[in-house]
Design an enzyme around this catalytic site. Structure first.
Site, short mmCIF file in Angstrom:
data_model
loop_
_atom_site.label_atom_id
_atom_site.label_comp_id
_atom_site.label_asym_id
_atom_site.label_seq_id
_atom_site.Cartn_x
_atom_site.Cartn_y
_atom_site.Cartn_z
N ASN A 10 1.07 -1.23 -0.17
CA ASN A 10 -0.08 0.10 0.13
C ASN A 10 0.86 1.25 0.11
OD1 ASN A 10 -1.85 2.20 0.64
ND2 ASN A 10 -2.41 1.35 2.66
N TRP A 11 0.96 1.68 -1.07
CA TRP A 11 2.06 3.10 -1.44
C TRP A 11 1.45 4.41 -0.53
CZ3 TRP A 11 3.49 2.59 -7.06
CH2 TRP A 11 4.35 1.49 -7.47
N LYS A 12 0.15 4.18 0.02
CA LYS A 12 -0.63 5.35 0.41
C LYS A 12 -0.11 6.81 -0.18
CE LYS A 12 -0.02 3.24 4.95
NZ LYS A 12 0.01 3.16 6.24
N HIS A 100 -9.42 1.11 5.17
CA HIS A 100 -8.12 1.38 5.82
C HIS A 100 -8.53 2.45 7.02
CE1 HIS A 100 -3.91 2.49 6.68
NE2 HIS A 100 -3.57 1.58 5.93
N GLU A 102 -6.87 4.55 8.06
CA GLU A 102 -6.43 6.07 7.74
C GLU A 102 -7.53 6.55 6.95
OE1 GLU A 102 -2.90 5.35 5.75
OE2 GLU A 102 -1.95 4.68 7.62
N GLU A 172 -5.02 -4.77 10.88
CA GLU A 172 -3.93 -3.88 10.88
C GLU A 172 -4.10 -3.07 12.27
OE1 GLU A 172 -2.13 -2.53 6.97
OE2 GLU A 172 -3.72 -1.22 7.09
N GLY A 178 2.78 2.21 10.83
CA GLY A 178 3.74 3.33 10.77
C GLY A 178 4.86 3.73 11.78
N SER A 218 3.84 -2.30 10.30
CA SER A 218 5.32 -2.07 10.49
C SER A 218 5.96 -3.55 10.06
CB SER A 218 5.82 -1.85 11.75
OG SER A 218 5.24 -0.48 12.19
N GLY A 239 3.15 -1.03 4.23
CA GLY A 239 2.88 0.30 3.93
C GLY A 239 4.54 0.59 3.53
N GLY A 240 5.24 1.25 4.69
CA GLY A 240 6.40 2.02 4.41
C GLY A 240 7.60 1.15 3.65
P1 13P Z 1 3.50 0.32 7.57
O1 13P Z 1 3.89 -0.78 7.00
O2 13P Z 1 3.94 1.75 7.04
O3 13P Z 1 3.23 0.36 8.93
O4 13P Z 1 1.90 0.73 7.05
C1 13P Z 1 0.99 -0.40 7.13
C2 13P Z 1 -0.29 -0.12 6.55
O5 13P Z 1 -1.08 0.65 6.84
C3 13P Z 1 -0.75 -0.79 5.13
O6 13P Z 1 -1.86 -0.47 4.87
#
Ligand code: 13P
Length: 257
Positions: A10-12, A100, A102, A172, A178, A218, A239-240
């Site tokens: 997920n590149w956000k 998600h 977010e 999640e 993050g 993470s 994510g990251g």
């Molecule tokens: P991180 O891997 O950056 O913690 O993000 C997880 C995430 O929200 C994937 O959708």
């Protein structure tokens, strides 16, 4: 039959068009010589504006699928700023992340909207990746399991068992996103087993055994092997660590069965 693992990036809100193309090229190069039969399903979710160029880049690559990070459930109309599922299908998108944390937190998406999106995505023949997870406060109050169970029951409301089977769920924990604080693998597995029990209540245990449930929060190359060794963790939503081809490829390699 064993559940095929999924590693989804997920590149956000990262990467413009040229950065997205560069990252996609790096991922394609990294998986080129790996045996497709042992690879997990690999999914990448760029921002909307990069979906078309990334889908062009993926032409001829049968190892990486495309996801969007959101959609709207209505087919068309006066919904300024929204994107329909058919518009995404047109770009070879096959997965759509919904719910998600977010989007729930910053854009006030609720369970009812997430359910409408899940229904519309499945009707269109695409796969929703339905996210759920608790806040640190909820965890400390001891309501993790009931909160997640409620999120899943509401997200799957009115969906036939055949369609529930096609969904992907991502657990999640919000406090792990993050933050670098990965949820302990055994605890993540325990919560995911609870999610599977909830799916069984909704759609029966045979279906629940087939639904892929991912862990997110993470995930790093250093954590994936232990996570994949758990009985019920069927992959990761990253994510990251999905923003660099090298670390994403390392995670993919850690999920090879
Ligand atoms: P991180 O891997 O950056 O913690 O993000 C997880 C995430 O929200 C994937 O959708």
């Amino acid at each position: 039959m064993a559940r095929k693992p999924i590693i989804a990036g997920n590149w956000k809100m990262h990467n413009n068009v040229s950065e997205s193309i560069e990252l996609t090229k790096g991922i394609i190069k990294g998986v080129k010589d790996l045996d497709k039969n042992t690879l997990p399903e690999i999914v990448i979710a760029p921002v909307f504006t990069s979906l078309y160029p990334v889908s062009k880049e993926l032409e001829g690559c049968d190892k990486v699928s495309l996801s969007s990070q959101n959609c709207y459930f209505e087919p068309k109309g006066a919904f300024t700023g929204e994107i329909s599922i058919d518009m995404l299908k047109d770009l070879n998108v096959s997965y759509i992340i919904i719910g998600h944390s977010e989007r729930r937190q910053y854009f006030k998406e609720d369970d009812e909207l997430i359910n409408k999106k899940a229904i519309a995505i499945l009707e269109a023949g695409l796969t929703p990746i339905i996210c759920c997870g608790e806040t640190l406060e909820q965890r400390e109050m001891g309501v993790t399991d009931s909160h997640i169970s409620s999120q899943i029951v509401k997200a799957l409301e009115g969906i036939s068992p055949e369609n529930v089977e096609k969904t992907v769920i991502a657990y999640e924990p919000i406090w792990a996103i993050g933050t670098g604080k990965t949820c302990d693998s055994k605890e993540a597995n325990r919560v995911i087993q609870q999610i599977r029990k909830t799916v069984a209540q909704v759609a029966g245990s045979a279906i629940a055994e087939k639904v892929r449930i991912l862990y997110g929060g993470s995930v790093k190359p250093a954590t994936i092997v232990e996570q994949m060794a758990q009985s019920d963790i069927d992959g990761a939503l990253v994510g990251g660590a999905s923003l660099q081809a090298e670390s994403f490829i390392e995670i993919i390699k850690g999920a090879i069965k």
